[in-house]
Scaffold this motif. Structure first.
Motif, PDB file in Angstrom:
ATOM      1  N   GLN A 130       0.828  -1.208   0.000  1.00 34.58           N
ATOM      2  CA  GLN A 130       0.000   0.000   0.000  1.00 34.58           C
ATOM      3  C   GLN A 130       0.865   1.262   0.000  1.00 34.58           C
ATOM      4  O   GLN A 130       0.562   2.236  -0.695  1.00 34.58           O
ATOM      5  CB  GLN A 130      -0.930   0.016   1.212  1.00 34.58           C
ATOM      6  N   ASP A 171      -8.612   1.274  -2.703  1.00 35.79           N
ATOM      7  CA  ASP A 171      -7.473   0.587  -2.095  1.00 35.79           C
ATOM      8  C   ASP A 171      -7.925  -0.235  -0.887  1.00 35.79           C
ATOM      9  O   ASP A 171      -8.792   0.209  -0.123  1.00 35.79           O
ATOM     10  CB  ASP A 171      -6.407   1.600  -1.657  1.00 35.79           C
ATOM     11  N   GLY A 202      -7.154   6.566  -4.424  1.00 35.86           N
ATOM     12  CA  GLY A 202      -7.127   5.471  -3.460  1.00 35.86           C
ATOM     13  C   GLY A 202      -8.477   5.020  -2.946  1.00 35.86           C
ATOM     14  O   GLY A 202      -8.547   4.299  -1.940  1.00 35.86           O
TER      15      GLY A 202
END
Length: 604
Positions: free
Chosen positions: A21, A101, A98
């Motif tokens: 990440q 994510d 993101g």
């Protein structure tokens, strides 16, 4: 380091997932490749994964990430500024690239150690233990991330949260206030500019005066343009004229640097100005101004420079910026030196400097009765004569009334002048007209939302009238735009934190304020330490305050009323002062009620 047991027991992502990440974030186009943001984020993540989260302090970050030496102190704001910037960048990333994510990396306020949480879809429910409490995911989500909680909370869960908040409101007389996210202070995409003091490239006193004067003109006029965010006077004055763009980028976080120089030779003056992009040092704009000093157009030149710079930075609003150029002051060196000396006084606030500046400004407005900025400064000087008892003079009206009259003169001379509106707002407030003061403050805020001197003062006034939440937001903005002048704002921000129940932040802010020369700083510090359970510190600060202002406590209720504090806040002040060991009169609480008696209008 994190272990398999840690991951299983606490529902944390594993190290490989967290590093993946991290790699995803710092290689995203939504993570700007400016400064040392990637190095900052990588350092704190790796330190946490290595089991050293407790060691992630400002000092370690300064040395490892920003390459400071061992002499680094907290007076250097680089870590705080860059941490705030990194939080804003991460927030933007998760709202854009993101969103999908699987893992969220965040940096809770109040520290630098990151937290790692799963970004759970709305259809997934968290596990519960036998007592019915959500495990794992919820415990790692910062409390102010309500948007993420809303993605997976059920209706019953939201009802439970609402119940908890209502219960907290019942048990806490004034709930702790979480200030607006830092992105609301300065957004990640907003153009930010810092002005380096213009260099004195000539010989003799003229070049020095003109260089300083031009810098002050830019610091006053440029914040009027809403398309740019200009860092404040103290931050600017803390730089060297030849400051490196990398220092501006890494320590302050400004996107643009304006710098230049002034050279005087005989009757000829040359001004050079340039605008640089701090991300790569590229010169975006430059200009040379040659002028004959015998033409006496120095101040028209300064206004022209300010307008041209605003045009260069704030396109496509250049025409507006040019039309909105500040009205130049009179072309008189002595009158202009008075306004520069006012800023010296504001940095020192001493009775000796006060007397000199008062005489100088009175002479300036007598010669130039339409010089609005000088009238405004003189109003603030008269105000200090009244509230600080600096160099009092016998007169038919009090210094506070004279301050209000002078402020009205400034506003008549130039209705849109920010300093004039600031003076009028402040004079109205201390003449017990808080509603009118706030009305003028709202008007000035609409005209110029970027002037740090004004928004800091307006934030303080809002706090004193009981609007602690909104005042705190403005004070946060003032600190963000002028970290070099944070001491002035942080004292008020510390008080706001205490009144909003955030005693931990109150202690942090008052320790950073460092305004030892001001008596009320010690009063606020004593109250904050008392509420935080720091008894010895509270008593020490209380004793210092009493020595500096011995007449305050015997007339404490009148003093608080004069500052337009609501009765409930007055009672809280009195209780905190008693807790700090101060000799508050026994009947003080019983006399706390709204009053407009003439005897209450002035401090003793």
């Amino acid at each position: 380091m994190l272990t398999t047991t840690d991951v299983k027991d606490h529902k944390l992502p594993c190290e490989e997932e967290i590093r993946a990440q991290l790699h995803r974030i710092i290689n995203s186009t939504e993570f700007p490749n400016v400064g040392r943001g990637a190095a900052f984020l990588s350092f704190i993540v790796e330190e946490t994964l290595a089991g050293r989260a407790s060691r992630i302090k400002g000092y370690a970050i300064a040395l490892e990430v920003f390459k400071r030496d061992e002499k680094f102190t907290q007076e250097d704001p680089v870590v705080r500024i860059q941490a705030g910037r990194l939080r804003r960048v991460l927030e933007r990333y998760y709202l854009t690239a993101g969103q999908a994510d699987p893992i969220r990396i965040g940096i809770p306020k109040g520290g630098y150690a990151p937290v790692f949480t799963w970004s759970v879809p709305a259809s997934i429910e968290p596990e519960h233990d036998e007592a019915g409490s959500a495990e794992g995911i919820e415990r790692h989500i910062p409390v102010n991330q309500s948007w993420w909680i809303a993605q997976w909370r059920t209706v019953s869960g939201l009802a439970a949260v609402a119940f908890i908040l209502v219960a907290a409101a019942y048990w806490i007389s004034r709930p702790a206030f979480a200030p607006a996210d830092e992105a609301t202070v300065i957004g990640p995409d907003e153009p930010t500019l810092v002005i380096a003091p213009f260099a004195d490239l000539g010989e003799g006193p003229q070049a020095k005066l003109y260089a300083r004067g031009l810098t002050e003109e830019l610091l006053t006029s440029l914040p009027r343009f809403k398309e740019i965010k200009v860092f404040g006077r103290e931050t600017s004055n803390g730089l060297l004229p030849d400051v490196d763009v990398r220092q501006v980028r890494d320590q302050i976080g400004a996107r643009y640097l304006l710098s230049g120089g002034v050279r005087v030779a005989g009757d000829h003056m040359r001004v050079t100005a340039r605008l640089a992009n701090t991300s790569d040092g590229a010169i975006l704009w430059s200009q040379i101004y040659d002028n004959d000093l015998r033409s006496r157009d120095l101040f028209a030149l300064q206004t022209d420079v300010a307008s041209q710079v605003a045009t260069a930075v704030a396109q496509p609003y250049g025409i507006v910026a040019q039309a909105d150029a500040a009205r130049p002051p009179p072309d008189d060196r002595g009158a202009y030196e008075c306004t520069l000396s006012f800023y010296d006084y504001r940095a020192e606030v001493s009775p000796e400097r006060h007397a000199v500046v008062r005489d100088c400004l009175e002479s300036a407005v007598a010669r130039y009765p339409t010089f609005a900025t000088a009238w405004a400064m003189l109003s603030l000087i008269y105000l200090d004569e009244g509230r600080f008892k600096f160099n009092p003079r016998a007169a038919a009206i009090s210094p506070l009334e004279r301050s209000l009259q002078t402020a009205r003169q400034a506003a008549r001379a130039e209705p849109g002048n920010t300093r004039a509106l600031q003076a009028l707002m402040t004079a109205l407030f201390f003449n017990r007209q808080p509603e009118d003061a706030i009305r003028v403050g709202e008007q000035a805020l609409a005209i110029n939302p970027n002037d740090t001197e004004f928004i800091g003062e307006f934030g303080r006034i809002l706090c004193l009238t009981g609007q602690w939440e909104r005042g705190a937001v403005l004070l946060d903005r003032a600190v963000a735009l002028n970290p070099g002048g944070g001491g002035f704002y942080r004292g008020s921000r510390a008080l706001a934190s205490a009144m909003l129940g955030d005693h931990r932040r109150a202690v942090q802010e008052i320790r950073q304020a460092d305004a030892q020369a001001f008596p009320l700083f010690h009063l606020v510090a004593a109250m904050i330490y008392a509420e935080a359970g720091m008894e010895m510190d509270a008593r020490r600060e209380g004793e210092i305050f009493v020595k500096m202002m011995p007449g305050f406590l015997p007339n404490v209720v009148a003093e608080l009323k004069w500052r337009n504090m609501p009765p409930d806040d007055q009672s809280r002040f009195l209780a905190a002062m008693r807790k700090a060991g101060m000799a508050v009169p026994d009947n003080a609480e019983s006399t706390v009620k709204p009053s407009t008696a003439a005897s209450d209008l002035q401090p003793r």
